[in-house]
Design an enzyme around this catalytic site. Structure first.
Site, PDB file in Angstrom:
ATOM      1  N   TYR A 158       0.857  -1.183   0.000  1.00 34.55           N
ATOM      2  CA  TYR A 158       0.000   0.000   0.000  1.00 34.55           C
ATOM      3  C   TYR A 158       0.895   1.236   0.000  1.00 34.55           C
ATOM      4  CZ  TYR A 158      -3.160   3.667   1.547  1.00 34.55           C
ATOM      5  OH  TYR A 158      -3.875   4.825   1.622  1.00 34.55           O
ATOM      6  N   GLU A 177      -3.261   7.618  -4.231  1.00 39.34           N
ATOM      7  CA  GLU A 177      -3.154   6.328  -3.546  1.00 39.34           C
ATOM      8  C   GLU A 177      -2.929   5.213  -4.550  1.00 39.34           C
ATOM      9  OE1 GLU A 177      -5.885   4.774  -0.061  1.00 39.34           O
ATOM     10  OE2 GLU A 177      -6.771   4.235  -1.980  1.00 39.34           O
TER      11      GLU A 177
END
Lengths: 385, 290
Positions: free
Chosen positions: A108, A196
């Site tokens: 992530y 993101e």
């Protein structure tokens, strides 16, 4: 402002961040052709303004073009419901068809604004592909956070520390350093609230790749980015929300039957709270902004009445410097224009409040005056009860 | 005494020649604020409503001795205006401008570290010391001089709170709207610390909203440092999660920033939380009588 995954990937790609080969399709035939181009085995991804698409059945690996076409037909025809869309779901108008990639590891990675430190911060975790909030709650030690000093920017040594903390070694580690620096560059140059990549993957052949991407632009920076309005997919927005946006109003659809027009977000939320307290259910929430004008009030009123769920309207305007007689005229004008017969309760404060009340009471509308916040809320709930 | 502003504050207005800049300058002056100068680049040398206009803040300070700025400069140039005020040695800048890009504010906020100037806002209603000085867009008539310090993240909800305080007979020492933007100058704690040391302030009313963690942070600070009673209201108990409620500030994401959590933490830290927005004044009164 949100954009689709494929648009976010186009931006990342322009900043040198590797993404899978892919094509955007508007019809199931185009999906089939794109699938052929990817070699048959590919990933079909519904493009909507919400996450959790995998759980809602909007992201699937298919093995041949016919299968891709079948899936596309099904997706284009319905509204996709995911844990983040609410029960109504969002209509699928575009589908991204991507090459299938053999994944070795998932991470992530994001850059977002941290209010507490008043800086951007980089967030990274070796637990990719899952809900990062869950990781943060269950095992916070697996999340690496780096606060970025705007004077120095993000430095290579800082990015390297993050890459090493993710367990990357050798040339992939250095690739990751470059990717992180590029991500920060994209975040600044494109004026983002959030960029993101989840998951960021290392492929079985040893390459880094952004498998999914999300970008949220800072609406306030629109004047620097003339291209942003064109990137908006209106099919993903409520028509009334779009109309409200044209007049610089902020509209949010809710589940009840009382239309609410308020000035200022804090007061608007307090108004919803007080309606609930008296047993009422708001149908929507329309914020006309701190300094409401007659035109804004009139437009806002019309937008509220276009919502079929609305059975009554509660207006709560703390005008302050704004004159109440002017606000009253705005309401009367709009209600007259659309022949509104629904019950209305108006609570106003500000200068010329008596004149404003008088105008409303003499207007012939089905209107009552709320003397204060509580009285107004109680009245509209009773009028509908 | 009061905080941030008093009757001797000398105020200059950056962006005085704009429509709302001029309107609110007149309103502030009518309330009793000493407006000594205006600044609009390129318009130096003229007078507007009898107020001398300068090209730079530095010049305005040199000729008038201004120590406070009220900023109405449009968003693309607003962060620069804040920094200009800081560079000219002002004590306080109140930035009313709504819509400044976050990237600009991140940098401006960083440059302000280590400077003496305090910044209130942006995107805020401003600061008022009732009966003495008003630097902002709030309606003056709802205020009454007194002993309650008010600090708020909201705009119009602050007016509602102040009106209720005045109605129950509680005047205000100073009211500070810190603004709802993600990046702001003074935060709850900075204002609370000033109220704590201000002899004129006997108690504080704080208005918060869903989203972020500023209210929780303030609650813990109050528990550890505050010598005076504090009452509060948090808006958005019934707001749907994941939706932006009209402000950049008010959004609940990933279960963080919920009203219930804020209310729980505030209560645990000894703050009296109003159960309804209709009872803000009453809750402050009750907190004082304890």
């Amino acid at each position: 402002m949100n954009i689709h995954e494929y648009q976010a990937k186009e931006i990342l790609s322009a900043f040198g961040i590797p993404v899978p080969r892919g094509r955007v399709a508007l019809t199931s035939d185009q999906v089939e052709r794109a699938a052929k181009e990817m070699g048959g085995r590919c990933v079909v991804k519904a493009q909507i303004y919400a996450g959790g698409r995998g759980k809602g059945g909007g992201v699937k690996l298919v093995h041949h073009p016919e299968q891709a076409q079948e899936l596309a037909k099904e997706l284009f025809g319905r509204k996709l419901v995911t844990p983040q869309t609410g029960p109504e779901g969002l209509r699928v108008r575009r589908i991204l068809v991507e090459e299938a990639v053999e994944i070795a590891r998932e991470f992530y990675l994001s850059i977002t604004l941290d209010r507490e430190s008043s800086r951007y911060c980089l967030i990274a975790s070796a637990e990719g592909g899952v809900e990062i909030e869950e990781v943060a709650q269950k095992s916070p030690e697996k999340i690496h956070v780096l606060s970025i000093d705007p004077f120095t920017g993000l430095r290579p040594y800082q990015a390297r520390k993050i890459a090493l903390a993710l367990g990357l070694k050798g040339s992939v580690c250095e690739d990751c350093v470059e990717l992180i620096l590029n991500l920060y560059r994209a975040c600044l140059e494109k004026d983002c609230f959030l960029v993101e990549i989840n998951p960021l993957v290392v492929t079985k052949t040893g390459w880094l790749m952004a498998m999914d991407a999300k970008i949220n632009f800072d609406d306030n920076a629109m004047f620097r980015h003339r291209e942003y309005p064109d990137m908006l997919d209106y099919s993903q927005l409520d028509t009334l929300e779009i109309n409200a946006g044209k007049y610089d109003l902020s509209y949010i659809k809710l589940q009840g039957n009382i239309g609410c027009m308020v000035n200022g977000a804090g007061l608007a939320m307090a108004t919803l709270d007080v309606l609930h307290e008296f047993g009422g259910e708001p149908a929507n929430f329309l914020d006309v902004g701190g300094g409401a004008t007659r035109e804004k009030v009139a437009e806002a009123f019309k937008i509220i009445l276009q919502d079929g769920d609305v059975k009554g309207v509660f207006v709560n305007i703390f005008g302050g410097i704004m004159r109440c007689d002017v606000i009253a005229q705005g309401i009367i004008e709009a209600a007259g224009e659309v022949h509104c017969t629904l019950p209305i309760v108006v609570r106003m404060d500000g200068s010329k409040v008596e004149e404003g009340k008088q105008l409303l009471l003499e207007s012939g509308l089905n209107v009552q005056i709320g003397e204060n916040l509580g009285d107004g809320a109680e009245r509209i709930v009773k009028m509908l009860g | 005494m009061s905080i941030l502003l008093n009757k001797d504050s000398k105020v200059l207005v950056q962006g005085i020649t704009g429509r709302s800049g001029l309107f609110h300058t007149q309103q502030c002056r009518d309330y009793g604020a000493r407006i000594v100068a205006g600044v609009t680049p390129g318009k130096g040398g003229v007078h507007i409503e009898g107020i001398p206009v300068f090209n730079t803040v530095e010049e305005a300070v040199h000729y008038t001795g201004a120590n406070v700025s009220m900023i109405f400069v449009p968003p693309p140039a607003a962060a620069d205006a804040i920094l200009e005020a800081a560079d000219a040695g002002l004590e306080l800048a109140v930035c009313i401008t709504e819509g400044i890009p976050v990237r600009d504010m991140v940098l401006a906020r960083r440059i302000l570290d280590g400077k003496k100037m305090r910044l209130v806002g942006p995107n805020c209603p401003g600061v008022i010391t009732p009966g003495a000085c008003k630097v902002g867009i709030m309606p003056g008539y709802i205020h009454m001089p007194g002993k309650i310090g008010v600090v708020s993240r909201s705009g119009t909800l602050t007016y509602e709170a102040v009106k209720q305080l005045t109605e129950v007979g509680l005047g205000q020492s100073t009211c500070v709207g810190i603004g709802g933007d993600p990046i702001i100058g003074m935060k709850f704690i900075d204002v609370l610390a000033l109220f704590n040391e201000d002899p004129k302030t006997e108690a504080v009313f704080m208005i918060g909203e869903i989203g972020g963690g500023a209210e929780e942070e303030a609650a813990r600070w109050i528990r550890d440092n505050m010598k005076k009673p504090v009452a509060a209201f948090i808006a958005g108990v019934t707001a749907p999660p994941g939706r932006r409620m009209g402000h950049a500030g008010a959004i609940i994401t990933g279960g963080k920033g919920r009203a219930e959590d804020k209310i729980r933490v505030l209560t645990e830290c000894g703050v009296h939380v109003a159960p309804s927005p209709t009872r803000m004044g009453a809750t402050m009164l009750a907190a004082l009588q304890k």
